[in-house]
Scaffold this active site. Structure first.
Site, PDB file in Angstrom:
ATOM      1  N   LYS A  34     -33.395  -8.344   3.792  1.00 15.91           N
ATOM      2  CA  LYS A  34     -33.832  -6.847   3.892  1.00 15.91           C
ATOM      3  C   LYS A  34     -34.488  -6.786   2.303  1.00 15.91           C
ATOM      4  CE  LYS A  34     -31.792  -3.840   6.158  1.00 15.91           C
ATOM      5  NZ  LYS A  34     -30.392  -2.977   6.323  1.00 15.91           N
ATOM      6  N   ARG A 104     -28.174   0.340   1.390  1.00 14.87           N
ATOM      7  CA  ARG A 104     -28.161  -0.493   2.784  1.00 14.87           C
ATOM      8  C   ARG A 104     -27.800  -1.872   2.371  1.00 14.87           C
ATOM      9  NH1 ARG A 104     -34.615  -0.033   3.591  1.00 14.87           N
ATOM     10  NH2 ARG A 104     -33.968  -0.465   5.581  1.00 14.87           N
ATOM     11  N   GLY A 113     -22.467  -5.958  12.429  1.00 15.58           N
ATOM     12  CA  GLY A 113     -21.003  -5.890  12.044  1.00 15.58           C
ATOM     13  C   GLY A 113     -20.969  -5.718  10.596  1.00 15.58           C
ATOM     14  N   MET A 115     -21.956  -3.511   7.049  1.00 15.83           N
ATOM     15  CA  MET A 115     -21.670  -2.188   6.799  1.00 15.83           C
ATOM     16  C   MET A 115     -22.984  -1.208   7.056  1.00 15.83           C
ATOM     17  SD  MET A 115     -21.455   0.251   3.316  1.00 15.83           S
ATOM     18  CE  MET A 115     -23.236   0.701   3.535  1.00 15.83           C
ATOM     19  N   ARG A 348     -39.614  -7.752   9.083  1.00 14.65           N
ATOM     20  CA  ARG A 348     -38.959  -8.978   9.074  1.00 14.65           C
ATOM     21  C   ARG A 348     -39.563  -9.744  10.179  1.00 14.65           C
ATOM     22  NH1 ARG A 348     -33.102  -6.433  11.471  1.00 14.65           N
ATOM     23  NH2 ARG A 348     -34.088  -5.238  12.875  1.00 14.65           N
ATOM     24  N   HIS A 464     -20.134 -33.971  38.929  1.00 14.56           N
ATOM     25  CA  HIS A 464     -21.076 -34.257  39.743  1.00 14.56           C
ATOM     26  C   HIS A 464     -21.932 -32.996  40.069  1.00 14.56           C
ATOM     27  CE1 HIS A 464     -22.303 -34.172  44.257  1.00 14.56           C
ATOM     28  NE2 HIS A 464     -22.613 -35.465  44.089  1.00 14.56           N
ATOM     29  N   SER A 780     -30.676 -49.358  27.627  1.00 13.41           N
ATOM     30  CA  SER A 780     -30.743 -47.734  27.812  1.00 13.41           C
ATOM     31  C   SER A 780     -29.386 -47.176  27.610  1.00 13.41           C
ATOM     32  CB  SER A 780     -31.034 -47.315  29.224  1.00 13.41           C
ATOM     33  OG  SER A 780     -31.200 -45.971  29.470  1.00 13.41           O
ATOM     34  N   ASN A 784     -23.369 -40.649  28.448  1.00 17.35           N
ATOM     35  CA  ASN A 784     -22.060 -39.974  28.995  1.00 17.35           C
ATOM     36  C   ASN A 784     -20.986 -41.230  28.796  1.00 17.35           C
ATOM     37  OD1 ASN A 784     -24.286 -37.982  29.606  1.00 17.35           O
ATOM     38  ND2 ASN A 784     -24.191 -38.633  31.652  1.00 17.35           N
ATOM     39  N   CYS A 848     -30.484 -42.363  28.488  1.00 19.21           N
ATOM     40  CA  CYS A 848     -30.480 -41.762  29.930  1.00 19.21           C
ATOM     41  C   CYS A 848     -29.236 -41.002  30.088  1.00 19.21           C
ATOM     42  CB  CYS A 848     -30.604 -42.955  30.703  1.00 19.21           C
ATOM     43  SG  CYS A 848     -29.440 -43.888  30.954  1.00 19.21           S
ATOM     44  N   TYR A 868     -37.558 -43.976  23.918  1.00 17.06           N
ATOM     45  CA  TYR A 868     -37.778 -42.872  24.655  1.00 17.06           C
ATOM     46  C   TYR A 868     -36.420 -42.346  24.819  1.00 17.06           C
ATOM     47  CZ  TYR A 868     -36.271 -45.790  28.520  1.00 17.06           C
ATOM     48  OH  TYR A 868     -35.317 -46.668  29.308  1.00 17.06           O
TER      49      TYR A 868
HETATM   50  P1  ADP Z   1     -30.272  -1.608   9.873  1.00 17.00           P
HETATM   51  O1  ADP Z   1     -29.917  -2.896   9.097  1.00 17.00           O
HETATM   52  O2  ADP Z   1     -28.987  -1.213  10.528  1.00 17.00           O
HETATM   53  O3  ADP Z   1     -31.521  -1.519  10.275  1.00 17.00           O
HETATM   54  P2  ADP Z   1     -31.191  -0.025   7.610  1.00 17.00           P
HETATM   55  O4  ADP Z   1     -30.884  -0.047   6.264  1.00 17.00           O
HETATM   56  O5  ADP Z   1     -32.645  -0.715   8.049  1.00 17.00           O
HETATM   57  O6  ADP Z   1     -30.072  -0.643   8.521  1.00 17.00           O
HETATM   58  O7  ADP Z   1     -31.197   1.606   7.677  1.00 17.00           O
HETATM   59  C1  ADP Z   1     -30.945   2.209   8.732  1.00 17.00           C
HETATM   60  C2  ADP Z   1     -31.903   3.293   8.997  1.00 17.00           C
HETATM   61  O8  ADP Z   1     -32.220   4.042   8.028  1.00 17.00           O
HETATM   62  C3  ADP Z   1     -33.219   2.810   9.470  1.00 17.00           C
HETATM   63  O9  ADP Z   1     -33.873   3.514  10.578  1.00 17.00           O
HETATM   64  C4  ADP Z   1     -34.236   3.154   8.088  1.00 17.00           C
HETATM   65  O10 ADP Z   1     -35.558   3.242   8.223  1.00 17.00           O
HETATM   66  C5  ADP Z   1     -33.447   4.145   7.483  1.00 17.00           C
HETATM   67  N1  ADP Z   1     -33.562   4.272   6.136  1.00 17.00           N
HETATM   68  C6  ADP Z   1     -32.972   3.337   5.272  1.00 17.00           C
HETATM   69  N2  ADP Z   1     -33.350   3.586   4.027  1.00 17.00           N
HETATM   70  C7  ADP Z   1     -34.232   4.860   3.990  1.00 17.00           C
HETATM   71  C8  ADP Z   1     -34.814   5.523   2.919  1.00 17.00           C
HETATM   72  N3  ADP Z   1     -34.736   5.071   1.505  1.00 17.00           N
HETATM   73  N4  ADP Z   1     -35.476   6.782   3.583  1.00 17.00           N
HETATM   74  C9  ADP Z   1     -35.487   7.008   4.718  1.00 17.00           C
HETATM   75  N5  ADP Z   1     -34.784   6.124   5.666  1.00 17.00           N
HETATM   76  C10 ADP Z   1     -34.328   5.261   5.263  1.00 17.00           C
HETATM   77 MG    MG Z   2     -33.344  -1.703   9.846  1.00 15.57          MG
END
Ligand code: ADP
Ligand code: MG
Ligand code: MG
Length: 898
Positions: A34, A104, A113, A115, A348, A464, A780, A784, A848, A868
C-alpha cells in the site's frame, strides 16, 4: 534497494520514515504494498492526500527489541508530521484547522487479518467542535468522531466491535430510526458519550484525547497486529515469511461524508470477472471508508457517477487510464471525493478470474501494453482448470460438508450412489449421479463412465479413482476420510449428517470440497483468447508436451489440446473391460503355455483393434505404449470374496463340480497373491517370467501398426518396458521384443521405424541409468512409482494416513505425490539424465507420472533438461503454459543475476 542513512554526530541514524514523495513502487519490501503504491502515485503526480510511511524495518526492529520503537523513529515521525502540517495548512489538535489522519497497515503482500484502518485520528472533544464549525456541519463532525472512537476503540484498545454496534442499534431503536443517516447531531453526541463509557469499562482506560498519543498508540497497534493469530494463520497457509513485517501509513484524511457532492468508492480498470475493458466499480455519496463494502447502504455502479459528479468522474477515468499505462496491468483502486475534488487512496494489481486474466493478457498484448512473454507469465497455470471444467459459482452461497483431496478438477453435482452398477443404470437413464465409494477399482469403470463425478473416502492423488477421473476429465474428490460409508444401508455419514442414495451433493475437485445439495455451476470456456495465449506459450517453451491416453477417445482429446504425442498408453486398462477380463483371467491362471495360448489369441485380436484405433488417432505423432505393468491380482477376483463364495456354495449344497471349480480358482488366486503386490511380480518381471503375455502385446502393437500403414496412416510406435531395475532385464526383453517385431515385419512385408525404451521408476534404475541407457532409446520417468519407491511410501495409504500430518508438521513441504520432491526424487532424475546422456547423447527423456501435469514439477523437468512431459489430456494446456513460464523465469533470473 538503497537505504538512506543520515549521519548525525557519531551515531548512524537510520531512516525509518518515508514521505510519500520519497518512495516508489519498487520499494514494497521496505514500505509494504500500500505504502509503495501511495508513493508511486504521488511521484507520478496523482492527487494523493499527503502522508508518510513508517517502514517494515521499524516493525522488525520493534519486535527484535522488546517491543520498543527504534530510537530515531519518533523524531522522524514528528518531522514528517510537520511536513504534512505545512503542506495541508492544518495542525494536529489545532483550534482553527485541525489535522486528521488515517493510520493504515500495509505489508508487502496484502493480508487479511492485519490491523484494520483507523480513520479520523486526531479528533477529540475540542477538535470535533472545530471541525463542525469549519465544515458548517455538526452532523458530519460527530459522525466522524463516533466512527473514530469505534475504530480506535476496537482495533487499538481491543474493545469488542459488537459493543459499539449494539450501542448504535439500541440508540436507533430507541429513536425509532431505520438508517444511520437519520441520527441527529444530538444523537451522535450522545453516542460518543456512550462509546467513551464502553471504552472505559472494557479497557479500564480513558479514551485518549491527545492526537499525538492517539497516533503513537495506533502505530504500536499496527506493529502488534503483525503477530495477531489471524495474521499468523494466514501467513502459514499462504507461505508468507514471518520476517517481512508490516509498514504503517499515516495519511491526511479526506472526507467523502461531507455531503452530496462528496463520496467514496472502489474501482477496477477492467471488469475483474470478464476482463472487459471498461470502468468497473461502485461508490456511495456522502460516505466514508468502508461504507461501500460494509453493505449498510447499496452502492451505485460507477457509471452513475457520471450523472452525479461529472467532473470527478472524468478525472477518475483519466487517472485509471494513467495507472494502467503506468503499471502495465489491471488496477484495483480506492478513491474519495471531497466536495467535488477527487483523491486517490490506494492502487494495486487487481485480482481477477481465470477468464478475465486470459482476456486481459491477450488484450494488453493487442494494445501494445505488454509483450507475449509477459502475457504468458500473467496466467496462473493452475487457474486454467477453471476454464476447462465447470466450476462452482464464486458468488454462490453454500456450506462445505467436508474436504478431501482435490484429485481431479472441476465441479459436479448429482444424486449420490454407492455402487458402480447403480451408477451405470441411473446414468444411462439420463440421471446425474455422483459415485461415492470407499475406493474404486478397475471393476467400477462402467460406473465411473456414467457418473458426473467421483467421491472416495480413501486413497490419494494417484489412487485409481484419481487417475481415471483425471483421464476422463471428470471431477473427483479423493480420500475424504470423514465420509463414513455403509454400503449395506446405501448411505454414508459425514459428521452428524446422513446422506442416502438419491440425495444430491456437489463436489468440487478443484478444491476438494464436498457440499450437501445443489450449488450453481459455471460452464467451461475455451475460447479464442485461450488458444492464442497457448500458441504464444508454444513459441516460447522448449519442453515437449504429450498426453497420457489409453483410448482412441483420449487420444482424440489429446490432439484437441494439441499434445505432441502420447507419452503413456497403458495397456492394462484395455484388459479391464467386461468382455475381456475373463480371457485375461484365463491367461493368468493357465498352468501351461498351451493352456495360455487360446485366451492370449483372443486378447491379441482385441488389443490389435485398440492399438490400431489409437495409432490412427495419433497419426504422425509418437505413441509410447507401455507393456503390461500392474500386479496380476488386480485382474483376479478378490481372495476374500472367493472364500465367502466357496463357503456359500458349501452351505447351499451346490454340485461337487461347481464347488471344485470354485475351490480350484481359490487355490490359484491364493498362490498368486502377494504380500506386497506393488513390489511383486509385475512389470518386466512378469514379462520375463511369463514371456508369452508381452509377446502377444508386441505382436498386437506391430500387427496393428502394419494394418494402419496399409490404410495409409503413419504410425510412430515406441514400446515401453515398465519397472526395469537391472539393465539385463531390459537387454533380455529388448531382444525378445525385437524378435517378435521382425517376425511381424517379415510376415507382412512391411517395415516401420520404432523405438524401444523403458520406465525409470525404481531408484536402482536411476542409479544405473548409464547401463540401462545402453539398451534404451528413451526413458520415461514414472514419477508416481519413483516417489513411492524412493520414499518407501505406499501410494495407496500414505496420502490418507500420514502425509497430511507430515505437511502440517512441516516434515514435508508438500505431498510428494502431488508436487515432485525435487530434493530427493528430483536428484535421482537429474542423475539419471546425466548418466544416460553420457552413453546416449540423443536419448529421449520424458516424465509420465502425475507430476507431468503439475506446474512446479513441470518447471523442474525443464530445468533438468527433459525432452517432454506427459500428462492427462486435460492438463495439456496447463503443461504448455507452465513449460513456457519455466523458460521466461530462467531468462529473467539470468537477467537479474547480471
Ligand atoms: P484496507 O486495506 O482494509 O482496504 P485501507 O487502509 O485501504 O484498508 O482503508 C480502509 C478504507 O478507509 C478505504 O475505503 C480507504 O479508502 C479509506 N481511507 C483510508 N485512508 C483514508 C484517508 N486518508 N482519507 C479518507 N479515506 C481513507
Ligand atoms: Mg484498501
Ligand atoms: Mg509404474
Amino acid at each position: 534497494m538503497s537505504k538512506l542513512t543520515i549521519r548525525g554526530g557519531s551515531a548512524v541514524r537510520k531512516k525509518y520514515v518515508y514521505f510519500f514523495d520519497e518512495g516508489n513502487a519498487e520499494m514494497r519490501d521496505l514500505l509494504g504494498g500500500k505504502g509503495a503504491n501511495l508513493c508511486e502515485m504521488t511521484r507520478i503526480g496523482l492527487p494523493v492526500p499527503p502522508g508518510f510511511v513508517i517502514s517494515t524495518e521499524a516493525c522488525i526492529h520493534y519486535f527484535e527489541n522488546g517491543k520498543k520503537f527504534p530510537e530515531e523513529l519518533w523524531d522522524q515521525v514528528m518531522a514528517a508530521l510537520a511536513r504534512v502540517e505545512s503542506e495541508t495548512g492544518k495542525k494536529f489538535g489545532d483550534e482553527e484547522r485541525p489535522l486528521l489522519v488515517s493510520v493504515r497497515s500495509g505489508a508487502k503482500v496484502s493480508m487479511p487479518g492485519m490491523m484494520d484502518t483507523v480513520l479520523n485520528l486526531g479528533l477529540n472533544d475540542e477538535t470535533v467542535e472545530t471541525l463542525s464549525r469549519i465544515a458548517g456541519n455538526q452532523r458530519f463532525a460527530y459522525d466522524c468522531y463516533r466512527r473514530f472512537m469505534q475504530m480506535f476503540g476496537n482495533v487499538v484498545m481491543e474493545v469488542k466491535k459488537d459493543l459499539f454496534e449494539h450501542a448504535l442499534s439500541d440508540l436507533k431503536d430507541k429513536k425509532g430510526y431505520k438508517y444511520d443517516t437519520e441520527l441527529t447531531p444530538v444523537d451522535l453526541r450522545e453516542l460518543v458519550d456512550t462509546f467513551k463509557g464502553i471504552v472505559k469499562k472494557e479497557s479500564g482506560q480513558e479514551f485518549p484525547s491527545q492526537p499525538l498519543k492517539q497516533l503513537e498508540m495506533a502505530i504500536r497497534a499496527v506493529f502488534e497486529s503483525w503477530y495477531n493469530p489471524r495474521a499468523i494463520t494466514y501467513r502459514k497457509i499462504n507461505e508468507i515469511p514471518e520476517t517481512l513485517g508490516t509498514a504503517v501509513n499515516v495519511q491526511t484524511m479526506v472526507f467523502g461524508n461531507m455531503g452530496e457532492n462528496s463520496g467514496t468508492g472502489v474501482a477496477f480498470t477492467r471488469d475483474p470477472s470478464t476482463g472487459e475493458k471498461k470502468l468497473y466499480g461502485e461508490y456511495l455519496l456522502n460516505a466514508q471508508g468502508e461504507d461501500v463494502v460494509a453493505g449498510i447502504r447499496t452502492p451505485q455502479p460507477l457509471e452513475k457517477l457520471k450523472d452525479e459528479l461529472l467532473e470527478a468522474y472524468d478525472k477518475l477515468a483519466g487517472i485509471m487510464d494513467t495507472l494502467e499505462q503506468h503499471y502495465e496491468d489491471m488496477q484495483d483502486l480506492e478513491f474519495t471525493i471531497e466536495e467535488g475534488k477527487l483523491y486517490m487512496l490506494q492502487t494495486r494489481v487487481g485480482k481477477r478470474t481465470a477468464a478475465a486474466a486470459l482476456k486481459i493478457a491477450v488484450d494488453m498484448v493487442e494494445e501494445g501494453l505488454i509483450d507475449k512473454k509477459t502475457a504468458v507469465m500473467r496466467i496462473d497455470p493452475s487457474q486454467l482448470d477453471q476454464l476447462l471444467h465447470p466450476c462452482i459459482d464464486p458468488n454462490a452461497d453454500f456450506q462445505v460438508l467436508t474436504k478431501g483431496l482435490n484429485a481431479s478438477p472441476g465441479a459436479a453435482m448429482g444424486k449420490v450412489v454407492f455402487h458402480a452398477d447403480t451408477a451405470e443404470e441411473m446414468g444411462k437413464a439420463g440421471e446425474m449421479v455422483i459415485l461415492v465409494r470407499w475406493e474404486t477399482t478397475p471393476d467400477d469403470i462402467h460406473g465411473l463412465v456414467q457418473s458426473q463425478g467421483i467421491l472416495t473416502s480413501h486413497g490419494g492423488m494417484t489412487s485409481h479413482a484419481a487417475v481415471v477421473a483425471r483421464g476422463m476429465g471428470k471431477p473427483c474428490v479423493c480420500g475424504a476420510e470423514e465420509v463414513k460409508i455403509d454400503y449395506a444401508s446405501k448411505s454414508c455419514r459425514v459428521k452428524d449428517v446422513v446422506i442416502r442414495e438419491g440425495d444430491i451433493i456437489t463436489i468440487d475437485g478443484t478444491t476438494g470440497r464436498v457440499i450437501l445439495g445443489e450449488v450453481p455451476l459455471i460452464p467451461p470456456m475455451i475460447n479464442e483468447d485461450f488458444r492464442r495465449l497457448l500458441a504464444w506459450a508454444d513459441e516460447i517453451r522448449k519442453l515437449g508436451v504429450r498426453a497420457n491416453a489409453d483410448t482412441p477417445e483420449d487420444a482424440a482429446r489429446s490432439r484437441d489440446f494439441e499434445a505432441e504425442g502420447i507419452g503413456l498408453c497403458r495397456t492394462e486398462h484395455m484388459f479391464m473391460a467386461e468382455d475381456r477380463l475373463p480371457h485375461v483371467q484365463a491367461a493368468i491362471l493357465a498352468k501351461t503355455d498351451e493352456e495360455r495360448a487360446e485366451p492370449l489369441q483372443k486378447l491379441l485380436k482385441m488389443q490389435k483393434e485398440d492399438f490400431a484405433a489409437i495409432l490412427k488417432a495419433m497419426n504422425g505423432l509418437p505413441v509410447t505404449i507401455r507393456l503390461l505393468d500392474p500386479p496380476l491380482h488386480e485382474f483376479l477376483p478378490n481372495l476374500g470374496d472367493l472364500r465367502v463364495e466357496v463357503a456359500e456354495l458349501k452351505h447351499r449344497g451346490a454340485s461337487l463340480e461347481e464347488l471344485a471349480a470354485k475351490e480350484e480358482l481359490l487355490a490359484n488366486v491364493r498362490t498368486l497373491s502377494e504380500a506386497n503386490p506393488m513390489l511383486g511380480l509385475r512389470g518386466c518381471r512378469l514379462g520375463i517370467t511369463r514371456p508369452d503375455i508381452y509377446q502377444m502385446q508386441v505382436r498386437a502393437i506391430f500387427e496393428a501398426a502394419c494394418d494402419v500403414v496399409e490404410e495409409g496412416y503413419e504410425p510412430v510406435v515406441e514400446v515401453m518396458i515398465p519397472l526395469v531395475g537391472i539393465d539385463k532385464e531390459l537387454a533380455l526383453l529388448k531382444e525378445s521384443t525385437e524378435k517378435v517385431i521382425h517376425q511381424v515385419f517379415e510376415e507382412r512385408g512391411i517395415r516401420i521405424g520404432y523405438k524401444i525404451g523403458t520406465m525409470i521408476e525404481l531408484p536402482r534404475a536411476a542409479l544405473t541409468a548409464d547401463e540401462i541407457a545402453k539398451h534404451a532409446e528413451f526413458f520415461s520417468f514414472g514419477t508416481n512409482d519413483l516417489t513411492q519407491t524412493t520414499f518407501g511410501f505406499s501410494r495407496d495409504d500414505a496420502e490418507g494416513k500420514f502425509i497430511p500430518e507430515y505437511v502440517e508438521l512441516g516434515i514435508l513441504e508438500k505431498n510428494p505425490f502431488e508436487v515432485l520432491d525435487t530434493e530427493g526424487v528430483g536428484k535421482l532424475i537429474d542423475m539419471a539424465v546425466k548418466l544416460s546422456r553420457q552413453v546416449r547423447p540423443d536419448i529421449k527423456l520424458g516424465v509420465c507420472g502425475e507430476h507431468g501435469g503439475e506446474p512446479k514439477s513441470i518447471k523442474f523437468c525443464h530445468q533438468v533438461g527433459l525432452t517432454y512431459v506427459s500428462c492427462s489430456p486435460f492438463r495439456v494446456p496447463l503443461a504448455r503454459l507452465a513449460a513456457a513460464q519455466a523458460v521466461v523465469e530462467e531468462e529473467r533470473e539470468v537477467f537479474i543475476d547480471k
